[in-house]
Design a protein around this motif. Structure first.
Motif, PDB file in Angstrom:
ATOM      1  N   GLN A  32       0.013 -10.047 147.525  1.00 13.13           N
ATOM      2  CA  GLN A  32       0.129 -11.316 148.230  1.00 13.13           C
ATOM      3  C   GLN A  32       1.392 -12.046 147.790  1.00 13.13           C
ATOM      4  OE1 GLN A  32      -3.691 -13.558 148.473  1.00 13.13           O
ATOM      5  NE2 GLN A  32      -4.510 -11.823 147.346  1.00 13.13           N
ATOM      6  N   GLU A  35       3.384 -18.381 146.757  1.00 14.19           N
ATOM      7  CA  GLU A  35       3.533 -19.645 147.457  1.00 14.19           C
ATOM      8  C   GLU A  35       4.215 -20.641 146.529  1.00 14.19           C
ATOM      9  OE1 GLU A  35      -0.331 -20.755 148.851  1.00 14.19           O
ATOM     10  OE2 GLU A  35      -0.453 -19.075 150.269  1.00 14.19           O
ATOM     11  N   GLU A  36       4.476 -21.840 147.038  1.00 15.26           N
ATOM     12  CA  GLU A  36       5.219 -22.819 146.255  1.00 15.26           C
ATOM     13  C   GLU A  36       4.542 -23.114 144.919  1.00 15.26           C
ATOM     14  OE1 GLU A  36       7.092 -27.337 146.666  1.00 15.26           O
ATOM     15  OE2 GLU A  36       6.040 -26.407 148.357  1.00 15.26           O
ATOM     16  N   ASP A  38       2.798 -21.194 143.134  1.00 16.18           N
ATOM     17  CA  ASP A  38       2.914 -20.058 142.220  1.00 16.18           C
ATOM     18  C   ASP A  38       4.256 -20.024 141.498  1.00 16.18           C
ATOM     19  OD1 ASP A  38       0.379 -19.021 143.075  1.00 16.18           O
ATOM     20  OD2 ASP A  38       1.372 -18.335 144.904  1.00 16.18           O
ATOM     21  N   THR A 116      -3.793 -19.685 141.013  1.00 19.90           N
ATOM     22  CA  THR A 116      -2.413 -19.222 141.146  1.00 19.90           C
ATOM     23  C   THR A 116      -2.385 -17.701 141.161  1.00 19.90           C
ATOM     24  OG1 THR A 116      -2.016 -19.129 138.759  1.00 19.90           O
ATOM     25  CG2 THR A 116      -1.595 -21.242 139.877  1.00 19.90           C
ATOM     26  N   ARG A 117      -1.318 -17.160 141.745  1.00 23.62           N
ATOM     27  CA  ARG A 117      -1.153 -15.708 141.748  1.00 23.62           C
ATOM     28  C   ARG A 117      -0.562 -15.204 140.436  1.00 23.62           C
ATOM     29  NH1 ARG A 117      -0.792 -17.476 146.956  1.00 23.62           N
ATOM     30  NH2 ARG A 117      -1.894 -16.207 148.512  1.00 23.62           N
TER      31      ARG A 117
END
Length: 301
Positions: A32, A35-36, A38, A116-117
């Motif tokens: 994935q 995103e911001e 992360d 979070t990733r």
């Protein structure tokens, strides 16, 4: 704060999607995208076992790092009830993830998805300054498909029988090479934890469970196998050297058969993951304290 076990030990995220169930399927899986959030924050996952003073020290310290959004404590119920100072930690950042099963594989079993990733996987007896952690985090942001580690180890090939063996930090430093990093302190993508739990070859999974050892080698080799045999990346050398190891009377590495077990794990895991063809140790330290670990090959026009 406490996360209860979901039905059957299956995570909420696993119920939403079907994860690859074989190594070959995992190699085709696309992580994935970040995103911001992360790129600004990460989740700490601390594996702990009957070392409350060390755990509290770690929580008190790491909860002060600005990049930490949440700290997930992987708590095995065999330890007994969760202490109040952990369950209701003063930082408000701590979430206890309770696990019924006592297995080192469980440190990678996500029951409730982190926000979070980016995951900072760590043991409960290891500290580093927030600035040093940031150095590893920012390197990981640029290469989220790789592990960014702080602790180097290396595999050794026995010329007599071609078996692979485990090389300690002393061997890595003496040869200035590495091929393994330890998840006792490393950044990696959240998806790799799901993939480990669902798609890691069962012979490796069972070996970790039986020996109560080698989950760190398994994760490092597993991610290398999913990234075309690439070695992990390393945080800057100055950041690596900031390690503070909290004293503990109970460690797995103190067992008499520890080295032999890890030798067996390295050879078995390399075979199962197809790493024995083309996977090589690389130079660890270069000339600069900022230039540490694998270098991408230069592209000539």
């Amino acid at each position: 704060m406490e996360d209860d076990l979901s039905e059957g030990g299956t995570s909420i995220h696993e119920k939403k999607m079907s994860w690859p169930s074989t190594l070959e399927e995992a190699k085709l899986y696309d992580l994935q995208a970040l995103e911001e959030v992360d790129r600004m924050y990460y989740t700490v996952r601390i594996n702990t076992w009957k070392r409350l003073p060390q755990l509290i020290t770690s929580l008190d310290h790491h909860s002060q790092c600005e990049g930490v959004q949440v700290i997930q404590v992987v708590w095995c119920d065999e330890q007994g009830p969760v202490p109040e100072e952990v369950l209701h930690h003063k930082s408000g950042k701590v979430v206890v993830e309770r696990h019924e099963k006592n297995s080192l594989n469980e440190r990678f079993h996500i029951i409730h998805d982190p926000p979070t990733r980016g995951i900072l996987s760590m043991d409960d007896d290891v500290l580093r300054p927030c600035l040093a952690i940031d150095a590893g985090f920012f390197k990981w942001i640029n290469s989220p498909d790789r592990i960014v580690g702080f602790d180097t180890r290396v595999h050794i090939i026995d010329e007599k029988d071609n078996r692979w063996k485990y090389g300690y930090l002393s061997t890595s430093e003496k040869t200035n090479t590495y091929s393994i990093v330890l998840p006792r302190f490393c950044f990696l993508h959240r998806d790799y934890l799901h993939l480990y739990y669902n798609a890691l070859p069962r012979q490796i999974y069972s070996k970790v469970e039986f020996e109560f050892n080698c989950e760190d080698i398994a994760m490092s080799f597993f991610v290398s196998s999913l990234t075309d045999g690439s070695v992990p990346l390393l945080a800057d050398y100055w950041a690596v050297r900031t390690l503070v190891k909290l004293p503990s009377s109970s460690t797995i590495s103190g067992s008499p058969n520890h080295k032999r077990t890890r030798d067996d794990c390295v050879d078995l895991f390399a075979n199962e993951l197809g790493l024995k063809l083309g996977f090589i140790a690389v130079t660890a330290r270069h000339k600069s304290s900022f230039d540490y670990g694998y270098r991408e090959p230069s592209k000539r026009k």
